[in-house]
Every structure is written in structure tokens, then in C-alpha cells.
Design a protein around this motif. Structure first.
Motif, mmCIF file in Angstrom:
data_model
loop_
_atom_site.group_PDB
_atom_site.id
_atom_site.type_symbol
_atom_site.label_atom_id
_atom_site.label_comp_id
_atom_site.label_asym_id
_atom_site.label_seq_id
_atom_site.Cartn_x
_atom_site.Cartn_y
_atom_site.Cartn_z
ATOM 1 N N MET A 174 0.801 -1.215 0.000
ATOM 2 C CA MET A 174 0.000 0.000 0.000
ATOM 3 C C MET A 174 0.839 1.273 0.000
ATOM 4 O O MET A 174 0.442 2.286 -0.575
ATOM 5 N N LEU A 175 1.987 1.238 0.630
ATOM 6 C CA LEU A 175 2.832 2.430 0.626
ATOM 7 C C LEU A 175 3.257 2.772 -0.803
ATOM 8 O O LEU A 175 3.276 3.944 -1.194
ATOM 9 N N ASP A 176 3.567 1.750 -1.580
ATOM 10 C CA ASP A 176 3.941 1.989 -2.976
ATOM 11 C C ASP A 176 2.740 2.455 -3.790
ATOM 12 O O ASP A 176 2.879 3.297 -4.690
ATOM 13 N N SER A 177 1.557 1.934 -3.472
ATOM 14 C CA SER A 177 0.347 2.413 -4.143
ATOM 15 C C SER A 177 0.142 3.899 -3.879
ATOM 16 O O SER A 177 -0.219 4.664 -4.781
ATOM 17 N N LEU A 178 0.377 4.308 -2.642
ATOM 18 C CA LEU A 178 0.213 5.719 -2.291
ATOM 19 C C LEU A 178 1.248 6.590 -2.998
ATOM 20 O O LEU A 178 0.957 7.730 -3.379
ATOM 21 N N ARG A 179 2.440 6.064 -3.183
ATOM 22 C CA ARG A 179 3.471 6.826 -3.898
ATOM 23 C C ARG A 179 3.087 7.029 -5.362
ATOM 24 O O ARG A 179 3.345 8.089 -5.941
ATOM 25 N N VAL A 180 2.483 6.002 -5.948
ATOM 26 C CA VAL A 180 1.990 6.154 -7.320
ATOM 27 C C VAL A 180 0.880 7.197 -7.354
ATOM 28 O O VAL A 180 0.842 8.069 -8.231
ATOM 29 N N LEU A 181 -0.018 7.111 -6.378
ATOM 30 C CA LEU A 181 -1.128 8.061 -6.302
ATOM 31 C C LEU A 181 -0.610 9.492 -6.136
ATOM 32 O O LEU A 181 -1.173 10.440 -6.700
ATOM 33 N N ARG A 182 0.468 9.636 -5.375
ATOM 34 C CA ARG A 182 1.051 10.969 -5.183
ATOM 35 C C ARG A 182 1.561 11.547 -6.504
ATOM 36 O O ARG A 182 1.379 12.736 -6.784
ATOM 37 N N VAL A 183 2.210 10.708 -7.305
ATOM 38 C CA VAL A 183 2.670 11.177 -8.616
ATOM 39 C C VAL A 183 1.484 11.622 -9.460
ATOM 40 O O VAL A 183 1.516 12.676 -10.112
ATOM 41 N N MET A 184 0.421 10.831 -9.437
ATOM 42 C CA MET A 184 -0.775 11.192 -10.194
ATOM 43 C C MET A 184 -1.334 12.533 -9.716
ATOM 44 O O MET A 184 -1.718 13.388 -10.523
ATOM 45 N N ARG A 208 -5.521 0.556 8.218
ATOM 46 C CA ARG A 208 -5.253 1.999 8.185
ATOM 47 C C ARG A 208 -6.587 2.723 8.000
ATOM 48 O O ARG A 208 -6.834 3.391 6.997
ATOM 49 N N VAL A 209 -7.447 2.573 8.995
ATOM 50 C CA VAL A 209 -8.816 3.066 8.874
ATOM 51 C C VAL A 209 -8.850 4.585 8.758
ATOM 52 O O VAL A 209 -9.538 5.145 7.896
ATOM 53 N N VAL A 236 -5.414 16.956 -1.629
ATOM 54 C CA VAL A 236 -5.091 15.535 -1.792
ATOM 55 C C VAL A 236 -3.583 15.333 -1.781
ATOM 56 O O VAL A 236 -3.065 14.408 -1.148
ATOM 57 N N VAL A 237 -2.866 16.196 -2.489
ATOM 58 C CA VAL A 237 -1.405 16.095 -2.533
ATOM 59 C C VAL A 237 -0.829 16.212 -1.125
ATOM 60 O O VAL A 237 0.022 15.410 -0.714
ATOM 61 N N HIS A 238 -1.298 17.206 -0.381
ATOM 62 C CA HIS A 238 -0.798 17.420 0.985
ATOM 63 C C HIS A 238 -1.103 16.218 1.872
ATOM 64 O O HIS A 238 -0.245 15.775 2.655
ATOM 65 N N LEU A 239 -2.310 15.674 1.764
ATOM 66 C CA LEU A 239 -2.691 14.532 2.593
ATOM 67 C C LEU A 239 -1.848 13.304 2.258
ATOM 68 O O LEU A 239 -1.404 12.580 3.154
ATOM 69 N N LEU A 240 -1.618 13.065 0.982
ATOM 70 C CA LEU A 240 -0.786 11.930 0.577
ATOM 71 C C LEU A 240 0.636 12.079 1.108
ATOM 72 O O LEU A 240 1.236 11.110 1.588
ATOM 73 N N GLU A 241 1.174 13.275 1.025
ATOM 74 C CA GLU A 241 2.515 13.527 1.560
ATOM 75 C C GLU A 241 2.554 13.205 3.053
ATOM 76 O O GLU A 241 3.507 12.597 3.554
ATOM 77 N N GLN A 242 1.518 13.600 3.753
ATOM 78 C CA GLN A 242 1.453 13.379 5.199
ATOM 79 C C GLN A 242 1.351 11.895 5.535
ATOM 80 O O GLN A 242 2.059 11.392 6.420
ATOM 81 N N ILE A 243 0.485 11.184 4.828
ATOM 82 C CA ILE A 243 0.314 9.749 5.090
ATOM 83 C C ILE A 243 1.603 8.995 4.801
ATOM 84 O O ILE A 243 2.034 8.131 5.577
ATOM 85 N N ILE A 244 2.238 9.320 3.687
ATOM 86 C CA ILE A 244 3.474 8.624 3.299
ATOM 87 C C ILE A 244 4.593 8.894 4.299
ATOM 88 O O ILE A 244 5.320 7.980 4.706
ATOM 89 N N SER A 245 4.737 10.151 4.717
ATOM 90 C CA SER A 245 5.821 10.497 5.648
ATOM 91 C C SER A 245 5.610 9.881 7.027
ATOM 92 O O SER A 245 6.578 9.599 7.746
ATOM 93 N N ASN A 246 4.352 9.641 7.404
ATOM 94 C CA ASN A 246 4.056 9.073 8.722
ATOM 95 C C ASN A 246 3.907 7.554 8.703
ATOM 96 O O ASN A 246 3.632 6.946 9.740
ATOM 97 N N TRP A 247 4.083 6.963 7.535
ATOM 98 C CA TRP A 247 3.841 5.521 7.399
ATOM 99 C C TRP A 247 4.883 4.726 8.175
ATOM 100 O O TRP A 247 6.082 4.950 8.051
ATOM 101 N N VAL A 248 4.406 3.785 8.959
ATOM 102 C CA VAL A 248 5.292 2.878 9.696
ATOM 103 C C VAL A 248 4.789 1.470 9.463
ATOM 104 O O VAL A 248 3.656 1.140 9.810
#
Length: 249
Positions: A174-184, A208-209, A236-248
Motif C-alpha cells: 500500500m505504501l507503494d500504491s500511495l506513492r503512485v497516487l502521489r505522482v498522479m 489503516r482506517v 489531496v497532494v498534501h494529505l498523501l505527503e502526510q500519510i506517506i511520511s508518517n507511514w510505519v
């Protein structure tokens, strides 16, 4: 009539490459100067036959070079060459040496760096790697595609990104999916309902509810189009950046 290979000319370390027939170590298809880039049907058939023999005898470097030479010089229709079957063979190899060799050859040759040539090849490689159960290798292909020096800029192909998101979600990446989504999102590409639903369900499977609900709501608040897809916003861009940076993990 000259052989098809004799009409193909390209350079490697300032010298021509010879293509070796797998059934004879001493017999070579030697390249020479092209007088015309067009390949006849007979010549395309010759190339197809040689590539099949090269693959059957595990001469994958030579097969890759021959495909690259055809695509970077004569530019025949992609469907006329055994690109898909060659890529399927390359995807079964233990690493990305040959697929990346093919991609970089196309990328850095001005005759083939058009996205209309490179992107279909990228899609074939990604599809074959997913089919062969090698999603981690797909990550490297995605990173290559997302580079700013990609021909024509960062690839803007919805089908390509949809395939990446879907493939990563299916493999629990899912982290990689989010990275693709961020590029989009950064490229302001349309995120369709299918992609949105795929990511939402994938995040829920990862427990990740909160992230799933927030991202789904953000995408839902974007401007809808007549076809039901959405145009992403800076939110959306800001939220994706936040989720990705906080991903553990």
C-alpha cells in the motif's frame, strides 16, 4: 537482398554491435550503414525468427539489443515485433538487468525516446513482472518512470498508473500504491473511481482506517467530472505527503 539485421545500425561504446546466431558461434549478423529505415515484411519476419532463436538459446542480451536496434532505427509498428514475448522471457530472469537495458536504450536514443514507444514497453514489463510474482521489481520500474528526465517529462499515462496502483494493492504494497497516487496527484492526473476504491479497500485491509477515511473523503471532495472521475486538488497532494511520511510498517 540484405538481411534485416544488416539494415539495423546502432552504437555501443562508439562501435557497432554484432548479433550472434544462437545456433552457430561463428556466424554473425553484422550491422552496416542504413540507406533506408523502412523494414519490409520479410525483414520483420527475419528479425522475429532470430529473436526467437536467441531467446531459446538464452542469448537474452543479443535478443534485447536486436529489439532495441529495430525500435531505435527502423521504428516498425510495435505489434510487428515479438516485444511482448521477449519481455515475458526477461521478466523471468532473477534481476532487472535486461529490462533496464532495453528501457535505457530506448530512453537515451532520440529516435525512440518518444513516450509513444517507451510507455507501451514499460507497461509490458510491469504487467509481466506482476504476473511473475515480482512486485518489488515493479517498484524500481515505477521509480524509473517517475523520474523528471523521463522522455517528455514524468509519464502522464492513466492506464500505466492504474495498473501500478492495482498491482501494488493486490500484493499488499500500500505504501507503494500511495506513492503512485502521489505522482498522479502532483501531475494533476484524473483519479478514477476504480483507483480510489482500490486504494480505499487496500488501506482498510492494512487496518489503516483513519488514513482510508481521510483520503477517500479528500478524493470525494474533488471536482467531479461527467464521467464520474475526479480532478485532484492540492489538499489531496498534501494529505498523501502526510500519510506517506508518517507511514510505519
Amino acid at each position: 537482398m540484405r538481411s534485416a539485421a544488416e539494415k539495423l545500425r546502432f552504437f555501443h561504446r562508439s562501435s557497432s554491435i554484432n548479433f550472434v546466431y544462437p545456433f552457430s558461434a561463428s556466424r554473425q549478423l553484422k550491422t552496416s550503414t542504413i540507406t533506408t529505415n523502412a523494414l519490409t515484411e520479410e525483414e520483420v519476419n527475419q528479425i522475429n525468427a532470430v529473436i526467437r532463436r536467441l531467446c531459446d538459446s538464452n542469448h537474452l542480451k543479443e535478443a534485447t539489443d536486436l529489439i532495441s536496434a529495430a525500435l531505435t532505427t527502423a521504428r516498425p509498428p510495435l505489434a510487428s515485433l515479438p516485444v511482448s514475448s521477449l519481455i515475458s522471457r526477461l521478466a523471468s530472469e532473477p534481476d532487472l538487468t535486461y529490462p533496464m537495458h532495453l528501457l535505457n536504450t530506448l530512453k537515451f536514443n532520440p529516435n525512440s525516446s518518444d513516450p509513444s514507444v517507451v510507455i507501451p514497453v514499460v507497461k509490458m514489463i510491469i504487467s509481466s513482472l506482476f504476473e511473475n510474482g515480482r512486485p518489488k521489481m515493479v517498484v524500481k520500474i515505477f521509480q524509473w518512470v517517475a523520474r523528471p528526465d523521463f522522455p517528455g517529462g514524468v509519464a502522464a499515462d492513466l492506464e500505466l498508473y492504474a495498473g501500478l496502483v492495482n498491482g501494488f494493492c493486490r500484493n499488499g504494497m500500500m505504501l507503494d500504491s500511495l506513492r503512485v497516487l502521489r505522482v498522479m496527484a502532483c501531475e494533476k492526473l484524473v483519479i478514477g473511481d476504480e483507483i480510489r476504491d482500490c486504494v480505499y479497500r487496500g488501506l482498510l485491509r492494512e487496518a489503516r482506517v483513519r488514513e482510508a477515511l481521510e483520503l477517500n473523503a479528500a478524493l470525494g471532495s474533488c471536482t467531479p467530472r461527467s464521467d464520474g472521475d475526479t480532478c485532484v486538488s492540492e489538499k489531496v497532494v498534501h494529505l498523501l505527503e502526510q500519510i506517506i511520511s508518517n507511514w510505519v510498517d
